[in-house]
Design a protein around this motif. Structure first.
Motif, PDB file in Angstrom:
ATOM      1  N   HIS A 128       0.846  -1.209   0.000  1.00 25.29           N
ATOM      2  CA  HIS A 128       0.000   0.000   0.000  1.00 25.29           C
ATOM      3  C   HIS A 128       0.872   1.247   0.000  1.00 25.29           C
ATOM      4  O   HIS A 128       0.630   2.199  -0.762  1.00 25.29           O
ATOM      5  CB  HIS A 128      -0.891   0.020   1.246  1.00 25.29           C
ATOM      6  CG  HIS A 128      -2.074  -0.891   1.180  1.00 25.29           C
ATOM      7  ND1 HIS A 128      -2.709  -1.231   0.006  1.00 25.29           N
ATOM      8  CD2 HIS A 128      -2.753  -1.526   2.174  1.00 25.29           C
ATOM      9  CE1 HIS A 128      -3.717  -2.040   0.277  1.00 25.29           C
ATOM     10  NE2 HIS A 128      -3.769  -2.230   1.573  1.00 25.29           N
ATOM     11  N   ARG A 129       1.880   1.270   0.840  1.00 24.26           N
ATOM     12  CA  ARG A 129       2.753   2.436   0.954  1.00 24.26           C
ATOM     13  C   ARG A 129       3.575   2.627  -0.321  1.00 24.26           C
ATOM     14  O   ARG A 129       3.799   3.763  -0.753  1.00 24.26           O
ATOM     15  CB  ARG A 129       3.667   2.295   2.164  1.00 24.26           C
ATOM     16  CG  ARG A 129       2.934   2.186   3.500  1.00 24.26           C
ATOM     17  CD  ARG A 129       3.905   1.915   4.637  1.00 24.26           C
ATOM     18  NE  ARG A 129       4.690   3.105   4.963  1.00 24.26           N
ATOM     19  CZ  ARG A 129       5.822   3.083   5.658  1.00 24.26           C
ATOM     20  NH1 ARG A 129       6.335   1.916   6.048  1.00 24.26           N
ATOM     21  NH2 ARG A 129       6.455   4.202   5.936  1.00 24.26           N
ATOM     22  N   VAL A 130       4.007   1.520  -0.919  1.00 23.02           N
ATOM     23  CA  VAL A 130       4.785   1.618  -2.156  1.00 23.02           C
ATOM     24  C   VAL A 130       3.950   2.226  -3.264  1.00 23.02           C
ATOM     25  O   VAL A 130       4.386   3.143  -3.982  1.00 23.02           O
ATOM     26  CB  VAL A 130       5.318   0.233  -2.579  1.00 23.02           C
ATOM     27  CG1 VAL A 130       6.040   0.328  -3.919  1.00 23.02           C
ATOM     28  CG2 VAL A 130       6.256  -0.335  -1.518  1.00 23.02           C
ATOM     29  N   TRP A 131       2.731   1.740  -3.432  1.00 23.20           N
ATOM     30  CA  TRP A 131       1.866   2.256  -4.492  1.00 23.20           C
ATOM     31  C   TRP A 131       1.640   3.748  -4.333  1.00 23.20           C
ATOM     32  O   TRP A 131       1.692   4.510  -5.299  1.00 23.20           O
ATOM     33  CB  TRP A 131       0.537   1.510  -4.496  1.00 23.20           C
ATOM     34  CG  TRP A 131      -0.380   1.916  -5.603  1.00 23.20           C
ATOM     35  CD1 TRP A 131      -1.559   2.608  -5.501  1.00 23.20           C
ATOM     36  CD2 TRP A 131      -0.206   1.655  -7.006  1.00 23.20           C
ATOM     37  NE1 TRP A 131      -2.124   2.785  -6.732  1.00 23.20           N
ATOM     38  CE2 TRP A 131      -1.313   2.207  -7.674  1.00 23.20           C
ATOM     39  CE3 TRP A 131       0.781   1.019  -7.747  1.00 23.20           C
ATOM     40  CZ2 TRP A 131      -1.451   2.142  -9.063  1.00 23.20           C
ATOM     41  CZ3 TRP A 131       0.639   0.944  -9.126  1.00 23.20           C
ATOM     42  CH2 TRP A 131      -0.463   1.506  -9.757  1.00 23.20           C
ATOM     43  N   ASP A 132       1.399   4.190  -3.115  1.00 28.99           N
ATOM     44  CA  ASP A 132       1.157   5.610  -2.867  1.00 28.99           C
ATOM     45  C   ASP A 132       2.396   6.456  -3.150  1.00 28.99           C
ATOM     46  O   ASP A 132       2.277   7.636  -3.497  1.00 28.99           O
ATOM     47  CB  ASP A 132       0.721   5.822  -1.416  1.00 28.99           C
ATOM     48  CG  ASP A 132      -0.655   5.251  -1.117  1.00 28.99           C
ATOM     49  OD1 ASP A 132      -1.402   4.961  -2.077  1.00 28.99           O
ATOM     50  OD2 ASP A 132      -0.970   5.060   0.080  1.00 28.99           O
ATOM     51  N   ALA A 133       3.591   5.864  -3.017  1.00 26.23           N
ATOM     52  CA  ALA A 133       4.836   6.622  -3.181  1.00 26.23           C
ATOM     53  C   ALA A 133       5.366   6.624  -4.613  1.00 26.23           C
ATOM     54  O   ALA A 133       6.197   7.472  -4.951  1.00 26.23           O
ATOM     55  CB  ALA A 133       5.908   6.061  -2.245  1.00 26.23           C
ATOM     56  N   LEU A 134       4.902   5.711  -5.454  1.00 28.14           N
ATOM     57  CA  LEU A 134       5.375   5.675  -6.835  1.00 28.14           C
ATOM     58  C   LEU A 134       4.866   6.885  -7.617  1.00 28.14           C
ATOM     59  O   LEU A 134       3.797   7.429  -7.324  1.00 28.14           O
ATOM     60  CB  LEU A 134       4.912   4.390  -7.520  1.00 28.14           C
ATOM     61  CG  LEU A 134       5.611   3.095  -7.099  1.00 28.14           C
ATOM     62  CD1 LEU A 134       4.921   1.887  -7.729  1.00 28.14           C
ATOM     63  CD2 LEU A 134       7.099   3.112  -7.468  1.00 28.14           C
ATOM     64  N   GLY A 135       5.624   7.276  -8.629  1.00 30.60           N
ATOM     65  CA  GLY A 135       5.219   8.402  -9.463  1.00 30.60           C
ATOM     66  C   GLY A 135       4.100   8.030 -10.420  1.00 30.60           C
ATOM     67  O   GLY A 135       3.756   6.859 -10.606  1.00 30.60           O
ATOM     68  N   GLU A 136       3.530   9.058 -11.049  1.00 37.24           N
ATOM     69  CA  GLU A 136       2.388   8.845 -11.936  1.00 37.24           C
ATOM     70  C   GLU A 136       2.736   7.970 -13.138  1.00 37.24           C
ATOM     71  O   GLU A 136       1.927   7.152 -13.574  1.00 37.24           O
ATOM     72  CB  GLU A 136       1.834  10.193 -12.409  1.00 37.24           C
ATOM     73  CG  GLU A 136       0.993  10.913 -11.379  1.00 37.24           C
ATOM     74  CD  GLU A 136      -0.210  10.098 -10.938  1.00 37.24           C
ATOM     75  OE1 GLU A 136      -0.811   9.400 -11.784  1.00 37.24           O
ATOM     76  OE2 GLU A 136      -0.543  10.143  -9.742  1.00 37.24           O
ATOM     77  N   GLU A 137       3.949   8.125 -13.695  1.00 38.34           N
ATOM     78  CA  GLU A 137       4.307   7.301 -14.846  1.00 38.34           C
ATOM     79  C   GLU A 137       4.342   5.826 -14.472  1.00 38.34           C
ATOM     80  O   GLU A 137       3.790   4.979 -15.183  1.00 38.34           O
ATOM     81  CB  GLU A 137       5.673   7.710 -15.407  1.00 38.34           C
ATOM     82  CG  GLU A 137       6.071   6.880 -16.626  1.00 38.34           C
ATOM     83  CD  GLU A 137       7.496   7.119 -17.086  1.00 38.34           C
ATOM     84  OE1 GLU A 137       7.881   6.546 -18.121  1.00 38.34           O
ATOM     85  OE2 GLU A 137       8.222   7.876 -16.419  1.00 38.34           O
ATOM     86  N   ALA A 138       4.949   5.520 -13.346  1.00 35.27           N
ATOM     87  CA  ALA A 138       5.038   4.121 -12.914  1.00 35.27           C
ATOM     88  C   ALA A 138       3.657   3.564 -12.619  1.00 35.27           C
ATOM     89  O   ALA A 138       3.310   2.450 -13.059  1.00 35.27           O
ATOM     90  CB  ALA A 138       5.930   4.013 -11.684  1.00 35.27           C
ATOM     91  N   ARG A 139       2.839   4.317 -11.892  1.00 35.05           N
ATOM     92  CA  ARG A 139       1.496   3.821 -11.583  1.00 35.05           C
ATOM     93  C   ARG A 139       0.682   3.619 -12.858  1.00 35.05           C
ATOM     94  O   ARG A 139      -0.069   2.642 -12.982  1.00 35.05           O
ATOM     95  CB  ARG A 139       0.785   4.777 -10.623  1.00 35.05           C
ATOM     96  CG  ARG A 139       1.331   4.722  -9.206  1.00 35.05           C
ATOM     97  CD  ARG A 139       0.317   5.245  -8.191  1.00 35.05           C
ATOM     98  NE  ARG A 139      -0.031   6.633  -8.431  1.00 35.05           N
ATOM     99  CZ  ARG A 139       0.552   7.678  -7.840  1.00 35.05           C
ATOM    100  NH1 ARG A 139       1.544   7.466  -6.984  1.00 35.05           N
ATOM    101  NH2 ARG A 139       0.174   8.900  -8.095  1.00 35.05           N
ATOM    102  N   GLY A 140       0.841   4.529 -13.821  1.00 33.84           N
ATOM    103  CA  GLY A 140       0.115   4.393 -15.074  1.00 33.84           C
ATOM    104  C   GLY A 140       0.498   3.130 -15.825  1.00 33.84           C
ATOM    105  O   GLY A 140      -0.360   2.404 -16.337  1.00 33.84           O
TER     106      GLY A 140
END
Length: 305
Positions: A128-140
């Motif tokens: 959960h914490r990792v997902w929230d901390a990743l940048g928009e490009e990575a999450r996309g």
């Protein structure tokens, strides 16, 4: 939160330390529904001071599980639940237990029989914490593209795994169709039988996904993980593209910043939500340490307790 126990924070995230509320309290005194309720919030629990033996640890695992799974490359100890952690002495990268296959359990357990005098900490990292901390490009990228793990597994290992789950002592009689059925039938896993009796599989899954308890995204996978006892898997996006190097470097940086350590004491037990929290290990500097692992699927009846 848990009767007969004192529950306090552990680490920098939501993890919890569970200790006996009074002398003589054992793991058997803890209500499984309350333990699972704490795990839902925490992601991982460190149970300290209950001083179990291997048999009590195995019983505790069974009280929370609808089935116990295994790694056929490890040996059982004290029954058919606990397996010795024996993957060399090097540091181990963050991963989900069996997360690079379709057979990942929902729960991962550890029992520290004898703690190391130095080093050897188990690492944990909350997806959960990792997902929230990743940048928009990575999450996309990880929203839009599933990843695929693919590799070969020797005949002895895949047949031992399938035989255990089919409840048969005759591993030689197991077929690749049995393994395909265990993997969930046609879908996100393709399993091919090779000429030498080994299999090659390709398993497609999201790197970020909902968890055992809810649909909040967790970046929880085995992209950074090891391949002890097995051929190293090839990992790529489902369309065949490699994961960009700069994205992998971002994942490495973010996870390292958010990684916490379980500093083991004799008799400690850890319970980890294997759908949310990745784990690994610092290098072993004391080979006399003794830790056991168990894998299981949560007894879903406990979700309603």
């Amino acid at each position: 939160m848990i009767d007969h126990a004192r529950v306090t924070s552990y680490g920098s995230g939501t993890g919890l330390l569970v200790q006996p509320a009074g002398p003589g309290t054992t793991l058997d005194d803890l209500a499984p529904g309350q333990v699972v309720g704490a795990l839902r919030e925490a992601g991982f629990l460190l149970l300290r001071g209950f001083r179990p033996d291997l048999g009590l640890f195995s019983r505790f695992v069974g009280a929370h599980s609808e089935r116990v799974t295994l790694d056929p490359a490890r040996s059982f100890h004290g029954g058919s639940t606990a397996q010795k952690v024996d993957a060399g002495y090097d540091a181990v990268g963050l991963h989900l237990e069996n997360g690079n296959s379709p057979f990942a359990p929902t729960l991962t357990w550890f029992f520290c029989e004898k703690a190391a005098s130095s080093g050897s900490q188990t690492t944990v990292c909350d997806g959960h914490r990792v997902w929230d901390a990743l940048g928009e490009e990575a999450r996309g990228l990880f929203r839009e593209h599933e990843i695929v793990y693919s590799r070969r597994v020797e005949e002895e290992k895949w047949k031992a795994f399938a035989a255990f789950h089919l409840g048969t002592p005759d591993a030689a009689s197991v077929t690749v169709d049995d393994l395909r059925e265990l993997a969930g039938g046609p879908g996100k896993t393709v399993i091919d039988l090779l000429d030498d009796g080994s299999i090659h599989y390709a398993y497609r899954v999201s790197a970020a996904h909902g968890t055992l308890f809810d649909e909040r995204p967790a970046f929880a996978n085995s992209i950074l993980g090891p391949s002890n006892h097995y051929e190293k898997p090839h990992i790529a996006f489902a369309d065949g593209r490699d994961i960009p190097v700069h994205i992998l470097k971002e994942v490495e940086s973010v996870t390292e910043d958010l990684t916490e350590e379980l500093d083991w004491a004799d008799g400690d037990v850890a319970l980890i939500d294997n759908t949310r929290v990745m784990h690994g290990r610092r290098a072993i500097t004391d080979p006399e340490r003794s830790i056991y692992n168990a894998q299981s699927d949560l007894d879903r009846g406990l979700l309603t307790v």
